[in-house]
Write a protein that holds these residues in place. Structure first.
Motif, PDB file in Angstrom:
ATOM      1  N   ALA A   1      27.877 -48.407  -0.660  1.00  0.00           N
ATOM      2  CA  ALA A   1      28.051 -48.056   0.755  1.00  0.00           C
ATOM      3  C   ALA A   1      27.162 -46.876   1.125  1.00  0.00           C
ATOM      4  O   ALA A   1      26.637 -46.805   2.243  1.00  0.00           O
ATOM      5  CB  ALA A   1      29.514 -47.732   1.035  1.00  0.00           C
TER       6      ALA A   1
ATOM      7  N   GLY B   1      24.396 -46.494   4.048  1.00  0.00           N
ATOM      8  CA  GLY B   1      24.296 -45.355   4.955  1.00  0.00           C
ATOM      9  C   GLY B   1      22.891 -44.774   5.000  1.00  0.00           C
ATOM     10  O   GLY B   1      22.392 -44.412   6.076  1.00  0.00           O
TER      11      GLY B   1
ATOM     12  N   CYS C   1      29.516 -43.281   5.062  1.00  0.00           N
ATOM     13  CA  CYS C   1      29.624 -44.661   4.581  1.00  0.00           C
ATOM     14  C   CYS C   1      30.352 -44.719   3.244  1.00  0.00           C
ATOM     15  O   CYS C   1      31.129 -45.653   2.993  1.00  0.00           O
ATOM     16  CB  CYS C   1      28.243 -45.295   4.482  1.00  0.00           C
ATOM     17  SG  CYS C   1      27.471 -45.583   6.094  1.00  0.00           S
TER      18      CYS C   1
ATOM     19  N   ILE D   1      28.780 -52.249   5.312  1.00  0.00           N
ATOM     20  CA  ILE D   1      29.509 -51.308   4.457  1.00  0.00           C
ATOM     21  C   ILE D   1      30.560 -52.033   3.639  1.00  0.00           C
ATOM     22  O   ILE D   1      30.667 -51.846   2.414  1.00  0.00           O
ATOM     23  CB  ILE D   1      30.177 -50.202   5.313  1.00  0.00           C
ATOM     24  CG1 ILE D   1      29.115 -49.276   5.912  1.00  0.00           C
ATOM     25  CG2 ILE D   1      31.169 -49.390   4.469  1.00  0.00           C
ATOM     26  CD1 ILE D   1      29.675 -48.322   6.952  1.00  0.00           C
TER      27      ILE D   1
END
Length: 228
Positions: free
Chosen positions: A143, A147, A166, A103
């Motif tokens: 991010a 996820g 995320c 992340i």
């Protein structure tokens, strides 16, 4: 058009390319290795924090205020370290810590390129002059993709929830970056150290982790000390 890669960015890429596999191997090796690494990191970060606070002598900061900030540093490093140790030792700990790494790496890389290519208005130039809203959004999108990928393995969490989580942690990571930038500006320091070529000190590299790890630990606790 892609932004020109500076010498500093080249150093950052080389350093990250060398360090990332080592860190992932240590995470995979288990509790003893990981605990040793975190202890080592905590000691270095503590020295870096003390160095930043000590540099405040040029700004006529009182001894009492310095002691106060040193106490804050103990909390800063302690909460971060204990959160990561907790996360590594829960069910699926290797996957959890690896997800945090992905992340933050995805956020940092996407934010850099989105901010460099799109540019646009700055978020808070007095604290971090290079951070743009475009960069933040780019980091959140990257991010979110992390996820979506992770949701394949996290069967207990819905795809939409994982993407949202995320993306939210990308914002938390950027907040950690801003916080450390504010600390360094307050005490008149450019970098927390010089241990990593192109990155400065460990605090410069781990500012996002410091904020994301406690948040992720809280989520794991609310989920019954489990995530994967």
């Amino acid at each position: 058009m892609l932004p020109k890669i500076s010498d500093n960015l080249k150093k950052r890429i080389i350093s990250a390319g060398m360090l990332a596999p080592v860190v992932l191997i240590i995470i995979w090796l288990g509790e003893a290795w990981f605990s040793t690494m975190i202890a080592f990191v905590a000691v270095i970060m503590s020295f870096e924090w003390y160095g930043i606070i000590s540099s405040g002598s040029d700004k006529k900061i009182s001894d009492e205020e310095k002691r106060k900030w040193i106490t804050y540093g103990i909390l800063y490093v302690g909460i971060f370290s204990s959160s990561l140790l907790f996360l590594r030792n829960i069910d699926g700990g290797f996957g959890v810590v690896s997800l945090i790494l992905l992340i933050i790496w995805a956020t940092d890389i996407a934010a850099y390129f989105a901010g460099s290519i799109i540019k646009g208005p700055k978020i808070y130039p007095k604290i971090s002059p290079n951070k743009t809203w475009a960069g933040l959004i780019g980091g959140m999108v990257a991010a979110g993709f992390v996820g979506a990928f992770a949701s394949v393995f996290v069967h207990s969490v819905d795809l939409f929830v994982m993407v949202f989580l995320c993306s939210f942690l990308a914002v938390v990571s950027q907040a950690g970056d801003f916080f450390e930038s504010w600390i360094k500006r307050k005490f008149g320091v450019k970098d927390s150290g010089t241990i990593i070529p192109g990155h400065g000190g460990l605090m410069d590299r781990l500012d996002g982790f410091v904020c994301v790890s406690p948040v992720f630990a809280l989520i794991a606790i609310l989920n019954g000390s489990s995530f994967f």
